[in-house]
Design a protein around this motif. Sequence first.
Motif, PDB file in Angstrom:
ATOM      1  N   UNK A  40       0.833  -1.200   0.000  1.00 54.74           N
ATOM      2  CA  UNK A  40       0.000   0.000   0.000  1.00 54.74           C
ATOM      3  C   UNK A  40       0.869   1.252   0.000  1.00 54.74           C
ATOM      4  N   UNK A  41       1.875   1.279   0.875  1.00 52.93           N
ATOM      5  CA  UNK A  41       2.755   2.422   1.156  1.00 52.93           C
ATOM      6  C   UNK A  41       2.059   3.372   2.120  1.00 52.93           C
ATOM      7  N   UNK A  42       2.651   3.574   3.309  1.00 54.05           N
ATOM      8  CA  UNK A  42       2.029   4.413   4.334  1.00 54.05           C
ATOM      9  C   UNK A  42       1.752   5.845   3.881  1.00 54.05           C
ATOM     10  N   UNK A  43       2.552   6.346   2.915  1.00 50.75           N
ATOM     11  CA  UNK A  43       2.356   7.711   2.442  1.00 50.75           C
ATOM     12  C   UNK A  43       1.822   7.728   1.009  1.00 50.75           C
ATOM     13  N   UNK A  44       0.982   6.761   0.688  1.00 56.67           N
ATOM     14  CA  UNK A  44       0.393   6.670  -0.645  1.00 56.67           C
ATOM     15  C   UNK A  44      -0.368   7.923  -1.068  1.00 56.67           C
ATOM     16  N   UNK A  45      -1.044   8.642  -0.152  1.00 56.11           N
ATOM     17  CA  UNK A  45      -1.796   9.833  -0.576  1.00 56.11           C
ATOM     18  C   UNK A  45      -0.938  10.980  -1.092  1.00 56.11           C
ATOM     19  N   UNK A  46       0.377  10.934  -0.870  1.00 55.76           N
ATOM     20  CA  UNK A  46       1.238  12.048  -1.270  1.00 55.76           C
ATOM     21  C   UNK A  46       1.059  12.388  -2.747  1.00 55.76           C
ATOM     22  N   UNK A  47       1.055  11.388  -3.599  1.00 55.25           N
ATOM     23  CA  UNK A  47       0.984  11.628  -5.037  1.00 55.25           C
ATOM     24  C   UNK A  47      -0.368  12.078  -5.547  1.00 55.25           C
ATOM     25  N   UNK A 259      -3.631   6.067   8.948  1.00 56.26           N
ATOM     26  CA  UNK A 259      -2.480   6.844   8.492  1.00 56.26           C
ATOM     27  C   UNK A 259      -2.871   7.810   7.372  1.00 56.26           C
ATOM     28  N   UNK A 260      -3.702   7.347   6.452  1.00 53.74           N
ATOM     29  CA  UNK A 260      -4.121   8.186   5.329  1.00 53.74           C
ATOM     30  C   UNK A 260      -4.938   9.386   5.797  1.00 53.74           C
ATOM     31  N   UNK A 261      -5.878   9.136   6.702  1.00 57.86           N
ATOM     32  CA  UNK A 261      -6.745  10.214   7.186  1.00 57.86           C
ATOM     33  C   UNK A 261      -5.927  11.260   7.946  1.00 57.86           C
ATOM     34  N   UNK A 262      -5.033  10.805   8.814  1.00 59.95           N
ATOM     35  CA  UNK A 262      -4.234  11.732   9.624  1.00 59.95           C
ATOM     36  C   UNK A 262      -3.364  12.625   8.753  1.00 59.95           C
TER      37      UNK A 262
END
Length: 315
Positions: A40-47, A259-262
Motif C-alpha cells: 500500500x505504502x504508508x504515504x500513498x496519498x502524497x501523489x 495513516x491516510x486520514x491523519x
Amino acid sequence: MTNADGSGPGTAGASAGTERDGLRRTLGFRDLVVYGLLFIAPMAPVGVYGALDARSHGAVALVYLCATVAMAFTAYSYAQMVQVVPRAGSVFAYARAGLGKGTGFVAGWMAMLDYLLIPAVAYLFSGIAMNALVPSVPSWVWTALAVVVTTLLNLWGVRAAARVGFAVLAMEIAVLLVFVVAALVVLVQDGAARDWLSPLTGDGTQGAFSLGAVLGAVSVAVLSYLGFDAIASFAEEVTGGSRRVARAVLFCLVLAGTLFVVQTYLVALLEPASSAELADQPEKQGSAFYDAVDASVGTWLHDLVAVSKAIGAAF
C-alpha cells in the motif's frame, strides 16, 4: 465419486503431499502486516493529494474516511474467503473454488496483470523521485538499480525479504511521524491556513459541501489501498493458519486508513492554495503535498518525504 467440495478421491492425498512438500510456513502476523503496508505504502496519498483535494472541494480527509469504509467490505470478504479457501492463489483460488475454473482463469490473469503493472509504475516513480534529488544520475539508472536490488532480495528468500521490508516500512513510518510532529508544531505556532474542519467539510471555495464531489474523489482514493489483498497470497507461508491471515488483512486496512486520514487532514490544514486554485491549475495538483510541506515546514522535509517515497515505492 467426489467429495462435498467437488474434489476427487485423490485430492486428500495430493493436499497432504502439498502440505509436506509445499511452501515453508515461516511468516508471522507482523510479517503479513509489513508486506501489506509495503504494497500500500504508508504515504500513498502524497501523489494524489492535490487531485483529491481539488475534486472533493477540500474535504480530502473525509474522502479517505469514506474510502476506508468502502474498502472494509473488500477486506472482510478476503478475510472470510482466506479461511474457506486457504491457498496461496488469493482471488484466483477464491474465484476458481466459488465460480468455476473459467472464472478463476480470468481472475488469475487479471491479478497477474495487477502485480505486473503496479511494480512497473512503482519502479518508474522511484527512478523519477531519485532523479529529482540527484539530477546528475539518469532516472533509468535508479529504476534499474531498484529492480536489481529488489529482485536479488526476493531470490534470497521470503524471510529475508520480510526482514528488509520491515526495515523499509519502519523508515517510511518514521518519516511520516516526523511529518506529523513538524506539522503539529507549525499549526500550534502559526495556525492553520484553512479552517480546522475544512478537511472534513470542505474549504468552501467551490461552493457548499458536495457529497457527489466527495464520492467522486473516493473512486480515485481507493487506488491508494491497492495491494493489501496481497497478504492473502501468503496463506500457505504463514504460521498459525488462515485465521492469522484474515486478521492481518483487516488490521492492515484499518491501520492504513488511519495513516491516510491523519496525514491528509494535517497537510490540508497546511495547504496554502485553496481547492478552487488547485482545480483551476491541474499542473499543481501532483506536487501539492510537497509544495505544502515545503512552504510551511521547509525544504528539508520536502526532500525527506521524496526519498522515503522513492525507497518505499521500490520495495
